[in-house]
Design a protein around this motif. Structure first.
Motif, short mmCIF file in Angstrom:
data_model
loop_
_atom_site.label_atom_id
_atom_site.label_comp_id
_atom_site.label_asym_id
_atom_site.label_seq_id
_atom_site.Cartn_x
_atom_site.Cartn_y
_atom_site.Cartn_z
N VAL A 162 -1.38 -5.52 5.33
CA VAL A 162 -0.74 -6.84 5.21
C VAL A 162 0.04 -6.72 3.49
CG1 VAL A 162 -1.42 -9.32 4.80
CG2 VAL A 162 -2.09 -7.86 6.56
N VAL A 163 -0.71 -6.13 2.66
CA VAL A 163 -0.55 -6.21 1.21
C VAL A 163 0.61 -5.56 0.90
CG1 VAL A 163 -1.14 -5.79 -1.22
CG2 VAL A 163 -2.81 -6.85 0.46
N ARG A 164 0.86 -4.27 1.55
CA ARG A 164 1.87 -3.42 1.35
C ARG A 164 3.41 -4.23 1.87
NH1 ARG A 164 1.04 2.42 2.71
NH2 ARG A 164 0.10 1.57 4.37
N GLN A 165 3.17 -5.17 2.59
CA GLN A 165 4.41 -5.80 3.38
C GLN A 165 4.91 -6.70 2.25
OE1 GLN A 165 2.66 -7.60 6.88
NE2 GLN A 165 2.93 -5.72 8.10
N HIS A 166 3.98 -6.98 1.48
CA HIS A 166 4.64 -8.21 0.52
C HIS A 166 5.09 -7.41 -0.88
CE1 HIS A 166 3.35 -11.78 2.39
NE2 HIS A 166 2.51 -10.84 3.03
N LEU A 167 4.99 -5.92 -0.94
CA LEU A 167 5.52 -5.08 -2.17
C LEU A 167 6.99 -4.68 -2.19
CD1 LEU A 167 2.01 -3.41 -2.88
CD2 LEU A 167 2.72 -5.64 -3.61
N ARG A 168 7.32 -4.14 -3.20
CA ARG A 168 8.64 -3.73 -3.24
C ARG A 168 8.55 -2.20 -3.33
NH1 ARG A 168 10.30 -7.47 -8.10
NH2 ARG A 168 8.06 -6.98 -8.55
N PRO A 169 9.49 -1.38 -3.20
CA PRO A 169 9.24 0.33 -2.95
C PRO A 169 8.76 0.60 -4.23
CG PRO A 169 11.38 -0.53 -1.87
CD PRO A 169 10.87 -1.84 -2.56
N ASP A 170 9.33 0.03 -5.24
CA ASP A 170 8.80 0.70 -6.78
C ASP A 170 7.41 0.21 -7.25
OD1 ASP A 170 11.19 2.10 -6.67
OD2 ASP A 170 12.03 0.79 -8.17
N ASP A 171 6.87 -0.53 -6.33
CA ASP A 171 5.38 -0.98 -6.98
C ASP A 171 4.38 0.12 -6.57
OD1 ASP A 171 6.56 -3.51 -7.62
OD2 ASP A 171 6.15 -4.60 -5.86
N LEU A 172 3.39 0.19 -7.21
CA LEU A 172 2.45 1.40 -7.07
C LEU A 172 1.24 0.43 -6.27
CD1 LEU A 172 2.23 3.38 -10.26
CD2 LEU A 172 3.66 3.52 -8.27
N PHE A 173 0.63 0.98 -5.25
CA PHE A 173 -0.55 0.48 -4.47
C PHE A 173 -1.42 1.51 -4.19
CE2 PHE A 173 -1.75 -1.98 -0.35
CZ PHE A 173 -2.67 -2.31 -1.01
N ALA A 174 -2.67 1.37 -4.61
CA ALA A 174 -3.69 2.42 -4.67
C ALA A 174 -5.15 1.62 -4.20
CB ALA A 174 -3.92 3.15 -6.04
N ARG A 175 -5.76 2.33 -3.50
CA ARG A 175 -7.31 2.11 -3.28
C ARG A 175 -7.92 3.11 -4.14
NH1 ARG A 175 -11.02 3.98 1.81
NH2 ARG A 175 -12.81 2.77 1.15
N LEU A 176 -8.84 2.06 -5.25
CA LEU A 176 -9.62 3.01 -6.27
C LEU A 176 -10.75 3.38 -5.53
CD1 LEU A 176 -9.33 0.47 -9.24
CD2 LEU A 176 -7.86 2.77 -8.56
N GLY A 177 -11.37 2.74 -4.34
CA GLY A 177 -12.66 3.45 -4.03
C GLY A 177 -13.18 2.20 -3.30
N ALA A 203 -4.22 15.33 -1.13
CA ALA A 203 -4.75 15.33 -2.54
C ALA A 203 -4.52 13.81 -3.23
CB ALA A 203 -4.41 16.55 -3.22
N GLU A 204 -3.37 13.37 -3.00
CA GLU A 204 -2.76 12.15 -3.64
C GLU A 204 -2.95 10.88 -3.03
OE1 GLU A 204 1.32 13.15 -4.01
OE2 GLU A 204 1.07 14.40 -5.56
N THR A 205 -3.56 11.07 -1.46
CA THR A 205 -3.55 9.80 -0.93
C THR A 205 -4.98 9.60 -0.35
OG1 THR A 205 -2.80 10.84 1.10
CG2 THR A 205 -1.15 9.68 -0.03
N ASP A 206 -5.39 8.27 -0.10
CA ASP A 206 -6.59 7.73 0.57
C ASP A 206 -6.28 8.11 2.01
OD1 ASP A 206 -9.01 6.61 1.14
OD2 ASP A 206 -7.71 4.37 1.38
N PRO A 207 -7.32 8.94 2.52
CA PRO A 207 -6.92 9.35 4.08
C PRO A 207 -7.31 7.91 5.18
CG PRO A 207 -8.99 10.24 3.00
CD PRO A 207 -8.40 9.61 2.06
N LEU A 208 -7.81 7.06 4.56
CA LEU A 208 -8.31 6.05 5.65
C LEU A 208 -6.70 4.87 5.51
CD1 LEU A 208 -10.39 4.57 7.24
CD2 LEU A 208 -10.92 3.02 5.26
N THR A 209 -6.58 4.67 4.32
CA THR A 209 -5.25 3.78 4.34
C THR A 209 -4.00 4.33 3.89
OG1 THR A 209 -5.80 3.36 2.12
CG2 THR A 209 -6.83 1.76 3.40
N GLY A 210 -3.92 5.56 3.68
CA GLY A 210 -2.41 6.22 3.22
C GLY A 210 -2.22 5.60 1.97
#
Ligand SMILES: Nc1nc2c(ncn2[C@@H]2O[C@H](COP(=O)(O)OP(=O)(O)OP(=O)(O)O)[C@@H](O)[C@H]2O)c(=O)[nH]1
Length: 449
Positions: free
Chosen positions: A337-352, A273-280
């Motif tokens: 690739v983008v996730r590798q440049h973020l910190r654990p506390d950053d929020l990263f989402a696929r809006l659609g 319910a909380e994640t995008d199935p394609l990218t996680g």
């Protein structure tokens, strides 16, 4: 009064038993299981006023069957003594287990062959104990019957059940409990949680026990329990304190419900319910639910929020030229690739679609990240089936905004506008807009890959 002893035994009865009985009771009162039932009934009916006693002489495996037989024949209204040979390797614990088993089955007293003498005094004393209705033994017998019946019912319940005294010592448990934790009864009854569980778990159980005893009433909580196979399982405990006649807490009884599968399913459903199935990545809904409190905190501290929005340049063309499968691979690669440049506390989402959002945990570093990400993405390749490799590019808009002036939607919208600016400037680049009221804050900064 001469007792009327009904002996149920292998045929013939063990010599040692016959010898003992010969000293005290008339052999005519002895009956064997092999006798005609009508004869047995007649003998039973013949002596209604005489002290009657069942004497079972059989191996432990046959005990339950013999008692059951008495019950089904309606002959179980006299005390039952079980005479048994104690094997040498039984030991004290083994003898206690056997006695407990016999009581559970409904035996009133166990007589060990090595304790019975040739004059039958053991039998006489046992008879006296069991025939006097007010005697302590009769009361105990009654209690043992009750306890035996209770244990039998507890053992029929599939949920693990345990009883502890006020000091936290296990006084009872059922078969399911022993199977669950993988220990024999003698290593549980008479011991505390510290003897049966790892110290870190034992401390949790002990604290819960103490809290329950102090508060009285009932307690429902979740904890983990190490299962017999060594794995930790999620368990829901239902416990209650029981009291003596004066209302003092005597101990507690509890049942355990294994909810491991239910919890795993809940975790799976929550993740779906909380994640995008394609990218996680987080989906729009969970981004909002995590961003709302973060924005609220930033408002309270009157601080700024740094938010990036990016999408893939000409993604439709990638889909149209190479198919949706390749398009999906591009989406996954960019997320990685983008996730590798973020910190654990950053929020990263696929809006659609091909639109992504990053909310940084702090505002520092936003300019360099906005410029770095398009270059890093463009440097990656997706391998195609025909051996060629495909690279994708992104355009990115970032804003640094005073939190107090924004909602989640308005902050994303502000970043969207900057993203259009990045596209207008030629794509494959990041643009940052800092709207904080600071004289030396650069309003707009662009950078291409
Ligand atoms: N492979 C794949 N494609 C998707 C998915 N979701 C949306 N799309 C496609 O993403 C494309 C987005 O196209 P547009 O919104 O026109 O964007 P664009 O082609 O990147 O154009 P610009 O943003 O202007 O560069 C559409 O073709 C959608 O079908 C998905 O989950 N997988």
């Amino acid at each position: 009064m001469t007792p009327c002893v009904f002996l149920l035994s292998e045929d013939p009865a063990p010599d040692s038993l016959a010898g003992c009985l010969a000293g005290c009771w008339s052999p005519t009162a002895l009956l064997r299981q092999g006798c005609e039932l009508t004869g047995l009934r007649a003998a039973w009916a013949e002596h209604p006023d005489r002290a009657r006693l069942w004497l079972l002489a059989c191996p432990a495996e046959a005990l339950g069957g013999q008692l059951q037989w008495l019950i089904t024949q309606d002959l179980r209204d006299a005390p039952v003594l079980w005479w048994t040979e104690a094997s040498n390797d039984l030991g004290t614990g083994g003898a206690a287990d056997l006695e407990s088993l016999a009581w559970q089955a409904g035996v009133d007293e166990v007589l060990w062959s090595h304790q019975t003498d040739r004059h039958g005094r053991q039998f006489e004393r046992a008879l006296a104990r069991h025939q006097s209705p007010g005697s302590l033994s009769a009361v105990l017998r009654h209690r043992q019957h009750e306890l035996g019946a209770l244990r039998a019912s507890l053992n029929d319940i599939p949920a693990p059940i345990f009883v502890k005294d006020a000091e936290g010592v296990y006084t009872e448990c059922n078969q399911a409990f022993l199977q669950y934790i993988g220990l024999p009864r003698q290593q549980v009854v008479g011991h505390t949680v510290y003897d049966i569980a790892a110290p870190e778990l034992a401390r949790v159980y002990d604290a819960a026990d103490r809290a329950l005893l102090a508060s009285g009433g009932r307690q429902i909580y979740e904890s983990q329990v190490r299962w017999a196979d060594g794995h930790l399982r999620d368990v829901l405990f239902h416990k209650a304190v029981f009291h003596d006649a004066q209302g003092r807490p005597m101990g507690q009884a509890g049942a355990m419900f294994d909810i491991t599968e239910r919890r795993a399913l809940e975790r799976q459903l929550r993740q779906q319910a909380e994640t995008d199935p394609l990218t996680g990545l987080l989906n729009r809904r969970s981004l909002e639910s995590q961003l709302i409190p973060r924005l609220q905190r930033a408002k309270e501290q009157d601080s700024a929020l740094a938010l990036l929005v990016f999408d893939i340049d000409h993604f439709k063309d990638i889909n149209d030229s190479h198919g949706h499968g390749v398009g999906d691979s591009v989406l996954r690669l960019i997320a990685t690739v983008v996730r590798q440049h973020l910190r654990p506390d950053d929020l990263f989402a696929r809006l659609g679609g091909d639109e992504f959002v990053v909310v940084l945990s702090g505002v520092e570093g936003v300019h360099s990240l906005a410029q770095r990400l398009p270059a890093r993405v463009a440097a990656q390749k997706v391998n195609l089936d025909d051996g060629r490799a495909l690279s994708a590019q992104i355009s990115l808009g970032a804003v640094v905004v005073p939190a107090r002036e924004h909602t989640v939607d308005s902050a994303i919208h502000a970043a969207d506008l900057v993203l259009y600016e990045a596209k207008r400037l030629g794509r494959n680049q990041g643009v940052v807009m800092d709207t904080r009221p600071s004289p030396d804050a650069p309003a707009l900064r662009a950078g291409s890959a």
